[in-house]
Scaffold this motif. Sequence first.
Motif, mmCIF file in Angstrom:
data_model
loop_
_atom_site.group_PDB
_atom_site.id
_atom_site.type_symbol
_atom_site.label_atom_id
_atom_site.label_comp_id
_atom_site.label_asym_id
_atom_site.label_seq_id
_atom_site.Cartn_x
_atom_site.Cartn_y
_atom_site.Cartn_z
ATOM 1 N N SER A 85 -32.273 -90.581 -52.540
ATOM 2 C CA SER A 85 -31.844 -91.937 -52.203
ATOM 3 C C SER A 85 -32.469 -92.384 -50.894
ATOM 4 C CB SER A 85 -30.312 -92.015 -52.092
ATOM 5 O OG SER A 85 -29.860 -91.230 -51.015
ATOM 6 N N THR A 86 -32.534 -93.682 -50.738
ATOM 7 C CA THR A 86 -32.914 -94.303 -49.483
ATOM 8 C C THR A 86 -32.020 -95.526 -49.330
ATOM 9 O OG1 THR A 86 -34.716 -95.235 -48.157
ATOM 10 C CG2 THR A 86 -34.802 -95.661 -50.523
ATOM 11 N N ILE A 87 -31.623 -95.816 -48.122
ATOM 12 C CA ILE A 87 -30.673 -96.909 -47.914
ATOM 13 C C ILE A 87 -31.069 -97.734 -46.703
ATOM 14 C CG2 ILE A 87 -29.077 -95.518 -46.530
ATOM 15 C CD1 ILE A 87 -26.773 -97.072 -48.047
ATOM 16 N N GLN A 88 -30.742 -99.015 -46.773
ATOM 17 C CA GLN A 88 -30.934 -99.931 -45.648
ATOM 18 C C GLN A 88 -29.613 -100.657 -45.406
ATOM 19 O OE1 GLN A 88 -34.051 -102.512 -47.109
ATOM 20 N NE2 GLN A 88 -35.599 -101.352 -45.998
ATOM 21 N N TYR A 89 -29.299 -100.837 -44.129
ATOM 22 C CA TYR A 89 -28.098 -101.573 -43.728
ATOM 23 C C TYR A 89 -28.539 -102.840 -43.011
ATOM 24 C CZ TYR A 89 -26.008 -96.993 -44.486
ATOM 25 O OH TYR A 89 -25.606 -95.799 -45.036
ATOM 26 N N ARG A 90 -27.911 -103.972 -43.335
ATOM 27 C CA ARG A 90 -28.287 -105.238 -42.710
ATOM 28 C C ARG A 90 -27.123 -105.957 -42.027
ATOM 29 N NH1 ARG A 90 -32.647 -103.524 -42.644
ATOM 30 N NH2 ARG A 90 -34.420 -104.188 -43.866
ATOM 31 N N LYS A 91 -25.929 -105.839 -42.591
ATOM 32 C CA LYS A 91 -24.786 -106.592 -42.075
ATOM 33 C C LYS A 91 -23.550 -105.707 -42.152
ATOM 34 C CE LYS A 91 -22.343 -110.952 -43.056
ATOM 35 N NZ LYS A 91 -21.006 -110.412 -42.990
ATOM 36 N N ARG A 92 -22.718 -105.792 -41.145
ATOM 37 C CA ARG A 92 -21.488 -104.993 -41.133
ATOM 38 C C ARG A 92 -20.490 -105.490 -42.166
ATOM 39 N NH1 ARG A 92 -20.460 -104.362 -34.629
ATOM 40 N NH2 ARG A 92 -22.124 -102.846 -34.350
ATOM 41 N N ILE A 93 -19.760 -104.543 -42.722
ATOM 42 C CA ILE A 93 -18.661 -104.852 -43.626
ATOM 43 C C ILE A 93 -17.387 -104.511 -42.865
ATOM 44 C CG2 ILE A 93 -17.527 -104.303 -45.807
ATOM 45 C CD1 ILE A 93 -20.337 -103.555 -46.885
ATOM 46 N N ARG A 94 -16.553 -105.495 -42.692
ATOM 47 C CA ARG A 94 -15.334 -105.352 -41.888
ATOM 48 C C ARG A 94 -14.103 -105.140 -42.765
ATOM 49 N NH1 ARG A 94 -16.867 -104.775 -36.589
ATOM 50 N NH2 ARG A 94 -18.450 -106.295 -36.067
ATOM 51 N N LEU A 95 -13.044 -104.662 -42.134
ATOM 52 C CA LEU A 95 -11.766 -104.451 -42.798
ATOM 53 C C LEU A 95 -11.341 -105.699 -43.555
ATOM 54 C CD1 LEU A 95 -9.316 -102.563 -43.201
ATOM 55 C CD2 LEU A 95 -8.339 -103.553 -41.130
ATOM 56 N N LEU A 96 -10.941 -105.518 -44.795
ATOM 57 C CA LEU A 96 -10.444 -106.548 -45.725
ATOM 58 C C LEU A 96 -11.522 -107.484 -46.269
ATOM 59 C CD1 LEU A 96 -6.991 -107.442 -44.118
ATOM 60 C CD2 LEU A 96 -7.523 -105.715 -45.856
ATOM 61 N N ASP A 97 -12.793 -107.279 -45.902
ATOM 62 C CA ASP A 97 -13.861 -108.071 -46.513
ATOM 63 C C ASP A 97 -13.875 -107.822 -48.016
ATOM 64 O OD1 ASP A 97 -14.868 -109.279 -44.233
ATOM 65 O OD2 ASP A 97 -16.566 -107.899 -44.017
ATOM 66 N N PRO A 125 -26.337 -110.259 -48.254
ATOM 67 C CA PRO A 125 -26.529 -108.832 -48.477
ATOM 68 C C PRO A 125 -26.186 -108.016 -47.235
ATOM 69 C CG PRO A 125 -28.646 -109.910 -48.170
ATOM 70 C CD PRO A 125 -27.605 -110.995 -48.172
ATOM 71 N N CYS A 126 -25.456 -106.937 -47.442
ATOM 72 C CA CYS A 126 -25.037 -106.065 -46.331
ATOM 73 C C CYS A 126 -25.786 -104.737 -46.330
ATOM 74 C CB CYS A 126 -23.538 -105.800 -46.415
ATOM 75 S SG CYS A 126 -22.562 -107.296 -46.288
ATOM 76 N N SER A 127 -26.015 -104.183 -47.509
ATOM 77 C CA SER A 127 -26.760 -102.932 -47.614
ATOM 78 C C SER A 127 -27.383 -102.855 -48.997
ATOM 79 C CB SER A 127 -25.855 -101.724 -47.375
ATOM 80 O OG SER A 127 -24.931 -101.574 -48.422
ATOM 81 N N SER A 128 -28.394 -102.003 -49.083
ATOM 82 C CA SER A 128 -29.073 -101.789 -50.355
ATOM 83 C C SER A 128 -29.542 -100.345 -50.401
ATOM 84 C CB SER A 128 -30.273 -102.732 -50.470
ATOM 85 O OG SER A 128 -31.000 -102.460 -51.654
ATOM 86 N N THR A 129 -29.366 -99.727 -51.553
ATOM 87 C CA THR A 129 -29.836 -98.353 -51.713
ATOM 88 C C THR A 129 -30.619 -98.220 -53.006
ATOM 89 O OG1 THR A 129 -29.200 -96.023 -51.688
ATOM 90 C CG2 THR A 129 -27.729 -97.496 -52.837
ATOM 91 N N LEU A 130 -31.630 -97.403 -52.954
ATOM 92 C CA LEU A 130 -32.439 -97.067 -54.115
ATOM 93 C C LEU A 130 -32.150 -95.610 -54.440
ATOM 94 C CD1 LEU A 130 -34.764 -97.607 -56.139
ATOM 95 C CD2 LEU A 130 -36.352 -96.962 -54.296
ATOM 96 N N LEU A 131 -31.792 -95.347 -55.690
ATOM 97 C CA LEU A 131 -31.441 -93.995 -56.115
ATOM 98 C C LEU A 131 -32.398 -93.487 -57.186
ATOM 99 C CD1 LEU A 131 -27.579 -94.263 -56.646
ATOM 100 C CD2 LEU A 131 -28.773 -93.477 -54.605
ATOM 101 N N ARG A 132 -32.757 -92.223 -57.076
ATOM 102 C CA ARG A 132 -33.462 -91.522 -58.149
ATOM 103 C C ARG A 132 -32.370 -90.771 -58.896
ATOM 104 N NH1 ARG A 132 -36.144 -88.246 -55.215
ATOM 105 N NH2 ARG A 132 -38.005 -89.512 -55.016
ATOM 106 N N THR A 133 -32.111 -91.169 -60.143
ATOM 107 C CA THR A 133 -31.064 -90.523 -60.928
ATOM 108 C C THR A 133 -31.673 -89.908 -62.178
ATOM 109 O OG1 THR A 133 -30.489 -92.475 -62.260
ATOM 110 C CG2 THR A 133 -29.365 -92.221 -60.144
ATOM 111 N N GLY A 134 -31.010 -88.872 -62.666
ATOM 112 C CA GLY A 134 -31.467 -88.235 -63.884
ATOM 113 C C GLY A 134 -30.297 -87.901 -64.771
#
Length: 180
Positions: A85-97, A125-134
């Motif tokens: 996996s690889t992940i990017q974070y862009r915006k915080r996610i706060r309590l109760l969002d 967008p707050c985060s995005s991840t790319l996963l290699r799944t099998g």
Amino acid sequence: MYPYLRYTKSIVDAVIANKKGHSLDFADTSAVDIRCSVTDIDPMMEMNNGRILTVYDIGRTDFIIRTGLGRRLLKNRWSMVVAGSTIQYRKRIRLLDKVTIKTHIVAIDERWIYLEHSMWVKGKPCSSTLLRTGVTAKGRVIETKRVLEAMGKSGWEMPPTGYVKEWIESDTHRPWPPVA
């Protein structure tokens, strides 16, 4: 602690959605809404980065169930594994969002299904991840050709391109930690 109750609820919701005719095609995007709870936040009062990866399990499970892949996994005694996996974070996610988790397939090669998850709050967008799944049988990753045939998608192609292809290539150069 793993969010077992939330995860179980997401499974029930996905099964109900399927029964109501809200199933998905392999080419579709799944969308699931959750609320950032007190068990998700860290001392900075935002969703913890580790919890984000855990909560993405909810999106992946919804996608697997609503596309019918879940039924094929059970029928064939297959499992699904995350192999990278690889992940990017862009915006915080706060309590109760209120958070929308989107999941879709971005590529498939001979061995792997590449999924992209993203989290959105108020349309941003707050985060995005790319996963290699099998998909595995008896502990071994099986060819995606078998999975696609089981899904009635023989001949369906979605080869890696762009950033997915670049990530796959760059990951081949990543060394494993040295043995101590």
